[in-house]
Design an enzyme around this catalytic site. Sequence first.
Site, PDB file in Angstrom:
ATOM      1  N   ARG A 373     -72.175  12.504 -13.024  1.00  0.00           N
ATOM      2  CA  ARG A 373     -73.608  12.764 -13.187  1.00  0.00           C
ATOM      3  C   ARG A 373     -73.829  14.031 -14.005  1.00  0.00           C
ATOM      4  O   ARG A 373     -74.531  14.955 -13.597  1.00  0.00           O
ATOM      5  CB  ARG A 373     -74.273  12.894 -11.811  1.00  0.00           C
ATOM      6  N   GLU A 743     -79.351  13.809 -14.930  1.00  0.00           N
ATOM      7  CA  GLU A 743     -78.281  14.715 -14.545  1.00  0.00           C
ATOM      8  C   GLU A 743     -78.716  16.152 -14.346  1.00  0.00           C
ATOM      9  O   GLU A 743     -77.997  16.939 -13.732  1.00  0.00           O
ATOM     10  CB  GLU A 743     -77.183  14.611 -15.594  1.00  0.00           C
TER      11      GLU A 743
END
Lengths: 788, 160
Positions: A373, A743
């Site tokens: 991520r 993210e």
Amino acid sequence: MIQCKTSKEIGGMGHSMRRKEDARFIQGKGQYVDDIKLPEMLYMDIVRSPFAYAKITNINIEKAMALPGVLAVITGKDLEQYNLHWMPTLMSDTQMVLPVDTVMYQSQEVAAVIATERYIAADAVELVEVEYEPMQPVMDPYKAMEADAPVLRIDKEGKTDNHIWHWEAGDKEATDRIFDDAEVKVKEQMHIPRIHVASIETCGCVANYDKVNNHLTMYMTTQAPHAIRTVIALVAGHVGLTEEKVRVISPDIGGGFGGKVPVYPGYVIAIAASFLIGKPVKWIEDRSENLQADSFARDYHITAEMAGTKDGKILATRFKLLCDHGYTDAAANPSKFPTGLFSICTGSYDYGHSYAEADAVYTNKPPGGVAYRCSFRVTEAVHAIERITDCYAQEINKDPAQLRFDNFINKDQFPYKSALGWEYDSGDYHQGLQKAMEVVGYDDLRKEQAEKRARGELMGIGISTFTEIVGAGPSREFDILGIKMFDSAEIRVHPTGKAIARFGTKSQGQGHETTYAQIVAEELGIPAEHIQVEEGDTDTAPYGLGTYASRSTPTAGAAAAIASRKLREKAKKIAAYLLEVSEEDLEWEPGKFFVKGAPDKAKTIQEIVFAAYTNHPQGMEAGFEATHYYDPPNLTFPSGAYICVVDIDKETGEVKVRRFVAIDDCGHIINPMIVQGQVHGGLTQGLAPALYEELIYDEEGNILNGTFMDYLVPTAVESPSWETGHTVTPSPHHPIGAKGVGESPTVGAPPAIVNAVVDALSHLGVTHMEIPITAPKVWKILKEKGAL
Amino acid sequence: MGVPISVTVNGQHRESEVDSRTLLVQFIREELRLTGTHVGCDTSSCGACTIIMDGKAVKSCTVLAASANGSDITTIEGLAQNGELHPLQEGFKEEHGLQCGFCTPGMIMTAVQLLEDNPQPSEAEIRHGLEGNYCRCTGYHNIVKAIYHASRKYKEVSHG
Ligand code: FES
Ligand code: FES
């Protein structure tokens, strides 16, 4: 501010449209890879190594083969005959599919069993007898770099050490000079520990090779189906699996987070098994295998330094990294970026000099690491800069918020060239931090903290004001295995004005079926509800590099907008023909073209599309379809201002996140509800490594917490209620001004939390805490400092 | 040797023969092909496999199919009634309580019991009630809201 140009019925950008994909998920009708059951399907299970480093002296498969229902036991020696025992990694290193003679980490694949039933395959795994000669593993990356360390990769001819690569960026000499002369210098050593993506669905596949037609259908948990198809063709073309004979289908995915980008040995063995036996073969790893053998992330050892003036002007930064990749560099970065985009480490601050260098090293740990991520090592970079900035503030005794305000890149400095060469597209960092401070009530919190401190209570406030770099990426620099990192959209509008849109990306929960439909709705005025989005089937979707690194909106989202605009151009021509006016006389509003000054002389998009099939101008191509492959001119640079408030229980050392305010700036927002959901999830995945998660190994190479019993994924109890908000600074180069958001929170949250904990303990002389900040760690420090 | 079992699943009577070691989740997924019940771990930690068995939310990866003999089971597929979504299904959609959807069936089934036991839970009570269910996507924030959303619906219903 979020403004909607379209009506709620159309549901374009800015609407919190409820997700189209949810209907199936809430009724148990999702179709994940383990839900696939094909006629005559076989099951594969894997024998794994109990040792971190060992020679394999013998594998006896007799007992396993004797078990009714077992069809095959595949070893490295079997694959060697087809030259399939090694495979390339995305970083041009090599990884064993199955070992011929040596295992390099605990839980490495040693052999695979194929059986008629899942339980029989598991039984047979127990019956495969493997003889090992264990060797002393090298677990510490610093020791691995020492001259007398045993060389691990003896398979590589001429290799005399464990060093993988060296990387550097920036002007070393100029930076060193600034450091030599600086009034203030701070330095901190930090480890970003090895953690795991731990998506709730593990990895798996069903490989279905059809001998008659020489065709492979590969259902698999992949975030990048097209790239996988090409890789399969490149690796197995020599046995007849050329690219037109391979179809990769990525069904619903139960969370990816970067862990479903790499090609794991299990996939390859399943393909080989199906190829050899001629029947579909399913492989689903169990949770312990997942935690122990794949998808690890981070594991960077960072020395960060900052030089500045006494009154708080940042002058330069320096970073030195040691990157532990395990036994092979199986990261999933763009080819030219071995440290990913770590060079975003100069942060949100305006200063002229920085230098960063990295060395990567082999150890006896699982290979990786994936970009969990995170846009390829941005997490590590943000941790380093946001931590060292706080160290500097602490050193000169300045409020960390004020120090940031004094050093931010100003909004009129964009596009801004960073000291390590990136061109930041846009940002308004002052506004973001201002807003976060207002929401959290910063001044009052500082007062409260002072009062509490006087009473001996521990409370801290931590800030992180980060800049991300996402949307990889421009083809001149970004490729994976040579394939440029563009992405694509193909839109077909049916005669009745409803559409199907297909993309080269692949959602793993991000809600693409909704957000892409909203982009097309915005541009064409066709209600999002009537736009069906499809991804993940390489036979139907246009080629693209997939979903990771927050790249879907910046690349495929842009492609959707541009393909729609191509269609709008065509619509204009048709409208002019139908209304018998010239194109210049037409004006667009979402959903229709009308004659300037005569708004009731209009044609709706639905009427226009119908005409494209029934009454199109002579000489014009019939139909209403467009495709676009979008090659971004630059990356996008989302930013955020996060403030965390923690209370620490002196008795136990437990850190409690009392409040967390996250103000994100991801440019124009497609669906505020989905963006907010992404932020919640990302923040929790930032909380996890900050306070709980770390994969721990002992000196013998045993993993000490390789199951969900002891790898601490936060539950609803540990997770706070998040406070979110945003500022909107559109990306000037992106067709819809969006930047990507998935993210940011994972990247921005950990340093905010650490800064808060250090802030709570700063009066005791604490300047740094390594993550995860567990209760025993805090308690120990409190004891050392005599604060109990 | 097969063990004969007879269960009621989502209102339908089912008879079958299972291996004595077959887990209930395996039986539900492979034999009954109700694949909405998921498997996320091998240590009874994640709750993705949660179903309602005789009125209680249980982790079906921790129950042997043979020992479910005679029981009444509801899985996620049996929650909507006559084409009407259950208030929790409604709540998860309305409040964006899911992303990848993998944990969702287990979350919803756990919440069914949570609301059964405590129709008007506080935020803290909801969070504690979800302790045995992992979600990696949502950060739980909107799951909590989704359950709260459903609890208000329950209230409306019970107050006519
Ligand atoms: S699969 Fe049952 S608790 Fe994880
Ligand atoms: S929605 Fe993905 S695990 Fe919960």
